[in-house]
Design a protein around this motif. Sequence first.
Motif, mmCIF file in Angstrom:
data_model
loop_
_atom_site.group_PDB
_atom_site.id
_atom_site.type_symbol
_atom_site.label_atom_id
_atom_site.label_comp_id
_atom_site.label_asym_id
_atom_site.label_seq_id
_atom_site.Cartn_x
_atom_site.Cartn_y
_atom_site.Cartn_z
ATOM 1 N N THR A 31 0.829 -1.199 0.000
ATOM 2 C CA THR A 31 0.000 0.000 0.000
ATOM 3 C C THR A 31 0.869 1.256 0.000
ATOM 4 O OG1 THR A 31 -0.093 0.170 2.405
ATOM 5 C CG2 THR A 31 -1.803 -1.182 1.336
ATOM 6 N N GLN A 32 0.278 2.343 -0.427
ATOM 7 C CA GLN A 32 0.966 3.633 -0.404
ATOM 8 C C GLN A 32 1.318 4.005 1.035
ATOM 9 O OE1 GLN A 32 -1.126 6.765 -2.419
ATOM 10 N NE2 GLN A 32 0.262 8.335 -1.683
ATOM 11 N N SER A 33 0.437 3.670 1.950
ATOM 12 C CA SER A 33 0.678 3.950 3.366
ATOM 13 C C SER A 33 1.909 3.192 3.867
ATOM 14 C CB SER A 33 -0.555 3.550 4.183
ATOM 15 O OG SER A 33 -0.318 3.730 5.550
ATOM 16 N N ALA A 34 2.082 1.946 3.434
ATOM 17 C CA ALA A 34 3.248 1.150 3.841
ATOM 18 C C ALA A 34 4.533 1.782 3.315
ATOM 19 C CB ALA A 34 3.114 -0.287 3.346
ATOM 20 N N VAL A 35 4.504 2.244 2.075
ATOM 21 C CA VAL A 35 5.676 2.909 1.492
ATOM 22 C C VAL A 35 5.977 4.182 2.273
ATOM 23 C CG1 VAL A 35 6.559 4.118 -0.548
ATOM 24 C CG2 VAL A 35 5.384 1.926 -0.809
ATOM 25 N N SER A 36 4.975 4.971 2.536
ATOM 26 C CA SER A 36 5.146 6.210 3.286
ATOM 27 C C SER A 36 5.753 5.931 4.663
ATOM 28 C CB SER A 36 3.788 6.910 3.425
ATOM 29 O OG SER A 36 3.921 8.097 4.144
ATOM 30 N N HIS A 37 5.275 4.897 5.314
ATOM 31 C CA HIS A 37 5.793 4.524 6.634
ATOM 32 C C HIS A 37 7.279 4.158 6.543
ATOM 33 C CE1 HIS A 37 5.962 2.831 10.649
ATOM 34 N NE2 HIS A 37 6.521 1.758 10.114
ATOM 35 N N GLN A 38 7.659 3.395 5.534
ATOM 36 C CA GLN A 38 9.054 2.987 5.371
ATOM 37 C C GLN A 38 9.961 4.197 5.096
ATOM 38 O OE1 GLN A 38 10.451 -0.067 5.916
ATOM 39 N NE2 GLN A 38 8.417 -0.579 6.682
ATOM 40 N N ILE A 39 9.467 5.128 4.294
ATOM 41 C CA ILE A 39 10.254 6.335 4.007
ATOM 42 C C ILE A 39 10.421 7.161 5.280
ATOM 43 C CG2 ILE A 39 10.327 8.520 2.711
ATOM 44 C CD1 ILE A 39 10.918 5.902 1.061
ATOM 45 N N ARG A 40 9.366 7.310 6.035
ATOM 46 C CA ARG A 40 9.429 8.050 7.303
ATOM 47 C C ARG A 40 10.432 7.369 8.253
ATOM 48 N NH1 ARG A 40 4.412 8.994 7.745
ATOM 49 N NH2 ARG A 40 3.873 6.959 8.577
ATOM 50 N N LEU A 41 10.397 6.032 8.300
ATOM 51 C CA LEU A 41 11.322 5.266 9.140
ATOM 52 C C LEU A 41 12.777 5.512 8.729
ATOM 53 C CD1 LEU A 41 11.380 2.965 11.335
ATOM 54 C CD2 LEU A 41 11.441 1.369 9.422
ATOM 55 N N LEU A 42 13.047 5.499 7.425
ATOM 56 C CA LEU A 42 14.403 5.734 6.933
ATOM 57 C C LEU A 42 14.851 7.169 7.204
ATOM 58 C CD1 LEU A 42 16.870 4.577 5.464
ATOM 59 C CD2 LEU A 42 15.775 5.243 3.304
ATOM 60 N N GLU A 43 13.956 8.128 6.993
ATOM 61 C CA GLU A 43 14.302 9.527 7.266
ATOM 62 C C GLU A 43 14.604 9.732 8.753
ATOM 63 O OE1 GLU A 43 12.192 12.050 3.698
ATOM 64 O OE2 GLU A 43 10.920 11.520 5.399
#
Length: 94
Positions: A31-43
């Motif tokens: 999901t787009q939400s899962a991608v967003s969460h992963q990007i936030r985690l990496l940032e």
Amino acid sequence: MKLPPLRAVHCFESVARNLSFSLAAEELNVTQSAVSHQIRLLEEYLGEELFIRQGRKLSLSQIGESYLEEISLRSRRLQRPAREFGRGSAVRSV
């Protein structure tokens, strides 16, 4: 320092190539939400913003561009031994 979350790095690479969370989600079959969460985690892990978000427009920050360049280089380096030692390799256990 321990390794960054590898799933997040994989998501970052897809978002950076596509410049789209939606297209990356489709590509990664999540999901787009899962991608967003992963990007936030990496940032959060890096302590840096990797993307510039302007409404619906997405672009890489300077740090994001540098990070993409580095992970792309390292990814290519990892692929070489995988090709050499993977499938049908002549290397045998003794």
